[in-house]
Design a protein around this motif. Sequence first.
Motif, PDB file in Angstrom:
ATOM      1  N   TYR A   1       0.845  -1.192   0.000  1.00  0.00           N
ATOM      2  CA  TYR A   1       0.000   0.000   0.000  1.00  0.00           C
ATOM      3  C   TYR A   1       0.879   1.241   0.000  1.00  0.00           C
ATOM      4  O   TYR A   1       2.083   1.182   0.262  1.00  0.00           O
ATOM      5  CB  TYR A   1      -0.889   0.043   1.264  1.00  0.00           C
ATOM      6  CG  TYR A   1      -1.924  -1.041   1.346  1.00  0.00           C
ATOM      7  CD1 TYR A   1      -3.201  -0.853   0.839  1.00  0.00           C
ATOM      8  CD2 TYR A   1      -1.622  -2.269   1.943  1.00  0.00           C
ATOM      9  CE1 TYR A   1      -4.158  -1.855   0.927  1.00  0.00           C
ATOM     10  CE2 TYR A   1      -2.570  -3.274   2.030  1.00  0.00           C
ATOM     11  CZ  TYR A   1      -3.841  -3.058   1.522  1.00  0.00           C
ATOM     12  OH  TYR A   1      -4.778  -4.048   1.598  1.00  0.00           O
TER      13      TYR A   1
ATOM     14  N   GLY B   1      -2.489   4.341   2.581  1.00  0.00           N
ATOM     15  CA  GLY B   1      -3.227   3.088   2.538  1.00  0.00           C
ATOM     16  C   GLY B   1      -2.907   2.181   3.707  1.00  0.00           C
ATOM     17  O   GLY B   1      -3.802   1.568   4.303  1.00  0.00           O
ATOM     18  N   TRP B   2      -1.615   2.097   4.061  1.00  0.00           N
ATOM     19  CA  TRP B   2      -1.234   1.286   5.219  1.00  0.00           C
ATOM     20  C   TRP B   2      -1.851   1.843   6.500  1.00  0.00           C
ATOM     21  O   TRP B   2      -2.352   1.094   7.340  1.00  0.00           O
ATOM     22  CB  TRP B   2       0.287   1.230   5.360  1.00  0.00           C
ATOM     23  CG  TRP B   2       0.949   0.175   4.541  1.00  0.00           C
ATOM     24  CD1 TRP B   2       1.841   0.351   3.519  1.00  0.00           C
ATOM     25  CD2 TRP B   2       0.783  -1.246   4.675  1.00  0.00           C
ATOM     26  NE1 TRP B   2       2.235  -0.860   3.000  1.00  0.00           N
ATOM     27  CE2 TRP B   2       1.598  -1.860   3.696  1.00  0.00           C
ATOM     28  CE3 TRP B   2       0.023  -2.053   5.510  1.00  0.00           C
ATOM     29  CZ2 TRP B   2       1.683  -3.244   3.545  1.00  0.00           C
ATOM     30  CZ3 TRP B   2       0.092  -3.437   5.364  1.00  0.00           C
ATOM     31  CH2 TRP B   2       0.914  -4.019   4.395  1.00  0.00           C
TER      32      TRP B   2
ATOM     33  N   VAL C   1       3.340  -0.450  -2.873  1.00  0.00           N
ATOM     34  CA  VAL C   1       2.356  -1.007  -3.803  1.00  0.00           C
ATOM     35  C   VAL C   1       3.063  -1.872  -4.843  1.00  0.00           C
ATOM     36  O   VAL C   1       4.061  -1.461  -5.442  1.00  0.00           O
ATOM     37  CB  VAL C   1       1.570   0.118  -4.498  1.00  0.00           C
ATOM     38  CG1 VAL C   1       0.619  -0.464  -5.536  1.00  0.00           C
ATOM     39  CG2 VAL C   1       0.797   0.933  -3.470  1.00  0.00           C
TER      40      VAL C   1
END
Length: 412
Positions: free
Chosen positions: A62, A66-67, A95
């Motif tokens: 990610y 995102g993480w 990613v």
Amino acid sequence: MRQKIRAVLIASALLWFVFPVQAQGQRRGPPVQLPEGIGQELVQAHCTSCHRLNQIANSWGYTREGWEELFSSMVALPSDQAELVAGYLATHYPVRPAPEAVKIPGKTNVSIKEWVLPSLGSRPHDPLAAADGSVWWTGQWSSVLGRLDPETGVMKEHPLPPDSGPHGLAEDAMGNVWFTGISQNYIGKLNPATGEVTQYPVSKEGARGPHTPIFDQTGTLWFTLQSGMVGRLVPETGAMTIVSTPSDNTYPYGIVVNSVGVPWYVDFRGNRLGSVDPKTMEIREYALPNPEARPRRIAITPDDVLWYSDYARGYLGRFDPATGDVQEWPSPGGSESQPYGIAAVGSIVWYSESAVRPNTLVRFDTETESFQTWVIPSGGGVVRNMMATSTGDLVLACSGVNRVALVEVSDN
């Protein structure tokens, strides 16, 4: 024998959730050695408390944002620690290429609304669309059953006996919520008004892992078991009968009941479906043509035709019990899309692709044999099951991102 337990030991349930056994996170597969770097010790300390590190190492990765969004659905960290963890994960697990969602336009409109669950890291497994319009979920890792009022957004969790590992859900005619306690090998009934939990132990020798429950038209509860068995429970008497499948090494998974009260299930460990005689409990198996097929969930349309998600091959399948005919369609996301949760509304079959990024909601019109797809806003995190509401909408359990979702459907 029934054991009644007042589900009021909130402190015990919370202690189990906050301090799970360390070995639970590393019990399968070779250990993963995290790369050295700032934040490594924090990741090691927090992430292994509830899952294996290979879930990080083998993930698609990610962005930093995102993480942080992902682990914030699992654990609440102080802001300074969250910064370090997000930075570490984004640096070492960025990613990566992954099967991407395939978007297919169409005439149907959907609105997907999601709610983050109160117990972080709960990993909701199955949803339930209750008769009163509420949405229920099984908090498998936190051993709770939760209820959402989608009109107000108010959520309430009911603690279960510690380490119950609730899996599947079903509602009876009186509004009681039944569940499978997969980790402690029992069928449970929750009275939502009192919080009382009634346990029905699975005591047959060799029987383990009660999985997916469903009621038939008479109020009898049917359920699959991981140990290659199917069970029947009569709520009025507590009588439980469990039978083994004819084939060895099976894994009955999803289950439905047809219009005349016959349960049908799919075998996730083989290329077969099975029917159960509701009186004698004799099981008859039906082989699918492709030996690599691994149907995981099952839905049924009003004509009693069965539809299954072939998780291993990336197909949607149709089985007609009247003729034995099988038809299959490649899922839009391809052979690695892993179709999973599935439901039917009239002649429309809905399911989710659990191995594309982000997860998709797929609509299949059985009359025109056409697909339409949408991405799930949160990414889905593997939609293990879904259920149709009485109004033709859908409820989803978005397991890995700790959410439940309501999908409102409208056709142009």
